[in-house]
Motif scaffolding. Structure first.
Motif, PDB file in Angstrom:
ATOM      1  N   ASP A  44       2.335   6.457   7.119  1.00 41.86           N
ATOM      2  CA  ASP A  44       2.504   5.113   8.076  1.00 41.86           C
ATOM      3  C   ASP A  44       0.673   4.028   7.000  1.00 41.86           C
ATOM      4  N   VAL A  45       1.881   3.698   6.499  1.00 49.22           N
ATOM      5  CA  VAL A  45      -0.048   2.679   5.236  1.00 49.22           C
ATOM      6  C   VAL A  45       0.477   1.688   4.744  1.00 49.22           C
ATOM      7  N   TYR A  46       0.999   1.116   5.284  1.00 43.70           N
ATOM      8  CA  TYR A  46       1.186  -0.769   5.354  1.00 43.70           C
ATOM      9  C   TYR A  46       2.038  -0.695   7.306  1.00 43.70           C
ATOM     10  N   PRO A  47       1.240  -1.892   7.323  1.00 49.42           N
ATOM     11  CA  PRO A  47       0.386  -2.806   6.844  1.00 49.42           C
ATOM     12  C   PRO A  47      -1.480  -1.634   6.777  1.00 49.42           C
ATOM     13  N   GLU A  48      -2.254  -2.335   6.122  1.00 45.98           N
ATOM     14  CA  GLU A  48      -3.440  -1.745   6.151  1.00 45.98           C
ATOM     15  C   GLU A  48      -4.078  -0.657   7.635  1.00 45.98           C
ATOM     16  N   ALA A  49      -3.469  -1.802   8.704  1.00 43.84           N
ATOM     17  CA  ALA A  49      -3.557  -1.460  10.130  1.00 43.84           C
ATOM     18  C   ALA A  49      -3.380  -0.031   9.919  1.00 43.84           C
ATOM     19  N   ALA A  50      -2.308  -0.019  10.244  1.00 51.33           N
ATOM     20  CA  ALA A  50      -1.554   1.218  10.398  1.00 51.33           C
ATOM     21  C   ALA A  50      -1.931   2.251   9.399  1.00 51.33           C
TER      22      ALA A  50
END
Length: 318
Positions: free
Chosen positions: A93-99
């Motif tokens: 889970d790399v998107y969005p950055e908050a993830a």
């Protein structure tokens, strides 16, 4: 003439300010309506949403904490505006950055059941792909699990968005997202519909010597169809291994690769022995694309279609 037009500037400015004010008011009203929907759902008591197993999952109130066990569902939840409620996610889970800041509780294939139980989420958004035993394990422990089948088409993605919007009490937002994606794809197709003959495209997933590409009945094929391009290997099904001779013989006009995991993927393809006789190579029509966007069945599928179309028909997007 200039004297007669003096009133235009102030009136235009006033109209612009009024329009901006109206837009802001509409946005505030839309936000208020969404919040009202959530509050109504919470106040209404139990509600039921059917998951992709055909199971009716009943919620006494809208979940406040979520664990997401698939990156595409995590992206959907963020797009729905409830991403901050995710307390556990996968390594991918790399998107969005908050993830990227969410605690990791799964490798996508194996879950950390003990930690998930400790986090005690209101709902676990799981998926089907040989994970039935893990799902049963969580349900047996008393957790509420909502299962989303891995999407294989755009329609599947639209359904996933609507289902999760129903779970989270933000149905209007889900419908808005689906409509936005469809509008983005339509805008791309309006451009590509002007093309007389579709260009032949070879989509290389993994490089030589073990070359893999995509055939018919795949998510990538649907992206290509929507982008108005001809998949060089659409006469074969699913993911397939091909030889360099296969590619050379079929002679693509454009080569697309998501090989961001290797350095200089484009130069590597352009420099392959014997590939100089391929039109795409001689024309230097080899394009590197974001593999994550192109392979993830989530809310960025409209972007994937646009990336594909622009890679093949760059002049249409200038």
């Amino acid at each position: 003439m200039k004297t007669k037009m003096k009133w235009v500037a102030p009136v235009a400015a006033a109209l612009l300010l009024a329009a901006c004010g109206a837009d802001e008011e509409k946005a505030l009203n839309d936000t208020a309506k969404e919040q009202e929907t959530v509050e109504q759902a919470k106040a209404a008591g139990p509600y039921t949403v059917i998951d992709d197993r055909g199971i009716e999952v009943t919620f006494n109130e809208v979940p406040e904490t979520i664990i997401s066990l698939q990156p595409s569902n995590t992206e959907i939840l963020f797009e729905l505006g409830v991403g901050e409620q995710i307390v556990g996610a996968t390594d991918f889970d790399v998107y969005p950055e908050a993830a990227q800041k969410i605690e990791r509780v799964s490798t996508s294939m194996a879950i950390n059941a003990e930690r998930i139980l400790e986090l005690n989420p209101d709902v676990v958004v799981a998926y089907t792909s040989g994970n039935e035993e893990q799902i049963t394990q969580l349900e047996d422990a008393g957790l509420k699990v909502f299962v989303i089948a891995s999407a294989t088409s755009f329609d599947d993605v639209y359904t996933d968005i609507i289902q999760l919007s129903e779970v989270m009490g933000v149905e209007a937002k889900g419908e808005e997202i689906v409509a936005g994606i469809q509008a983005q794809i339509t805008a791309v197709q309006e451009k590509t519909d002007t093309v007389g003959t579709k260009k032949k495209v070879y989509y290389e997933v993994s490089p030589a010597p073990d070359i893999w590409t995509t055939g018919n009945n795949t998510f990538q094929q649907e992206i290509m169809n929507a982008a108005g391009v001809e998949n060089l290997f659409a006469d074969q099904d699913s993911w397939l291994s091909v030889t360099e001779e296969d590619v050379i013989t079929r002679n693509p006009e454009v080569i697309i690769t998501p090989a961001t995991y290797m350095e200089n993927a484009v130069d590597e393809i352009l420099g392959r022995a014997g590939w100089d006789q391929i039109q795409a190579v001689s024309d230097k029509s080899v394009v590197l694309v974001d593999g994550e966007v192109m392979s993830r069945p989530g809310p960025r599928i409209g972007e994937a279609v646009e990336i594909m179309a622009e890679a093949v028909y760059p002049n249409l997007f200038k």
